[in-house]
Design a protein around this motif. Structure first.
Motif, mmCIF file in Angstrom:
data_model
loop_
_atom_site.group_PDB
_atom_site.id
_atom_site.type_symbol
_atom_site.label_atom_id
_atom_site.label_comp_id
_atom_site.label_asym_id
_atom_site.label_seq_id
_atom_site.Cartn_x
_atom_site.Cartn_y
_atom_site.Cartn_z
ATOM 1 N N GLU A 72 53.958 -1.169 77.381
ATOM 2 C CA GLU A 72 53.209 -1.207 76.038
ATOM 3 C C GLU A 72 51.865 -0.496 76.248
ATOM 4 O O GLU A 72 51.139 -0.861 77.115
ATOM 5 N N GLY A 73 51.613 0.243 75.256
ATOM 6 C CA GLY A 73 50.290 0.930 75.267
ATOM 7 C C GLY A 73 50.232 2.326 76.080
ATOM 8 O O GLY A 73 48.950 2.611 76.393
ATOM 9 N N TYR A 74 51.202 2.638 76.898
ATOM 10 C CA TYR A 74 50.997 3.556 77.822
ATOM 11 C C TYR A 74 52.311 4.503 77.972
ATOM 12 O O TYR A 74 53.581 3.931 77.724
ATOM 13 N N ALA A 75 52.261 5.773 78.014
ATOM 14 C CA ALA A 75 53.528 6.576 78.267
ATOM 15 C C ALA A 75 52.876 7.764 79.103
ATOM 16 O O ALA A 75 52.063 8.411 79.003
ATOM 17 N N GLN A 76 53.886 8.185 79.929
ATOM 18 C CA GLN A 76 53.725 9.357 80.803
ATOM 19 C C GLN A 76 54.946 10.282 80.610
ATOM 20 O O GLN A 76 56.045 9.680 80.894
ATOM 21 N N ILE A 77 54.798 11.541 80.529
ATOM 22 C CA ILE A 77 55.806 12.342 80.234
ATOM 23 C C ILE A 77 55.687 13.737 80.884
ATOM 24 O O ILE A 77 54.210 13.928 81.131
ATOM 25 N N LYS A 78 56.596 14.730 81.231
ATOM 26 C CA LYS A 78 56.251 15.990 81.775
ATOM 27 C C LYS A 78 57.038 17.036 81.152
ATOM 28 O O LYS A 78 57.896 16.757 80.491
ATOM 29 N N MET A 79 56.876 18.305 81.333
ATOM 30 C CA MET A 79 57.338 19.383 80.914
ATOM 31 C C MET A 79 56.828 20.630 81.755
ATOM 32 O O MET A 79 55.694 20.648 82.322
ATOM 33 N N THR A 80 57.990 21.640 81.740
ATOM 34 C CA THR A 80 57.565 23.232 82.382
ATOM 35 C C THR A 80 57.370 23.967 81.545
ATOM 36 O O THR A 80 58.160 24.223 80.407
ATOM 37 N N VAL A 81 56.132 24.884 81.610
ATOM 38 C CA VAL A 81 55.782 25.882 80.476
ATOM 39 C C VAL A 81 56.896 26.940 80.599
ATOM 40 O O VAL A 81 56.885 27.486 82.003
ATOM 41 N N ARG A 82 57.516 27.298 79.715
ATOM 42 C CA ARG A 82 58.219 28.496 79.695
ATOM 43 C C ARG A 82 57.754 29.925 79.089
ATOM 44 O O ARG A 82 56.735 29.752 78.252
#
Length: 138
Positions: A30-40
């Motif tokens: 609740e009130g927090y999110a952490q996500i990731k991705m790699t630059v293509r």
């Protein structure tokens, strides 16, 4: 599955853009999110660095997940980003969104976009909290 995880799963299932970015959800509460991705390669601009819209979009997705994680549907009404350092092909980015303040109708969030321990973007956003709630499975 927690309420916040259930909501983000529903959102991701319908979020073609976050899917195109290659977003992986690391943590939601609740009130927090952490996500990731790699630059293509197709995310680079004419300077051969990541287009500013890439870090903005990653931060915006984390912002959306964090602001909706309370159970009440939320939509952005104002956002901005500071591009602090250039981002390159192959960089793994992590966006961490955290609630700063929340009221019945508004929420303010800060999203830090990092590459390892290095801050590369700082995003600020305000949401309008609608009267609608997410349907949560039991």
């Amino acid at each position: 599955m927690s309420k916040a995880n259930d909501i983000v799963s529903q959102m991701m299932a319908n979020d073609s853009f976050s899917q195109w970015l290659g977003v992986d959800v690391l943590e939601v509460r609740e009130g927090y999110a952490q996500i990731k991705m790699t630059v293509r390669e197709e995310m680079l601009n004419g300077h051969r660095v990541a287009h500013g819209g890439i870090s903005f979009s990653l931060a915006d997705s984390a912002f959306a997940f964090a602001s909706n994680s309370h159970g009440q549907k939320a939509v952005s009404i104002e956002t901005s980003i500071n591009h602090i350092k250039p981002i390159f092909e192959g960089d793994e980015l992590i966006a961490t969104a955290e609630k700063e303040s929340i009221s019945k109708s508004l929420g303010q969030y800060i999203v830090r976009v990092t590459r390892g321990d290095e801050l590369v973007g700082l995003f600020k956003g305000v949401v309008f909290r609608k009267q609608d709630n997410w349907l949560i499975s039991d």
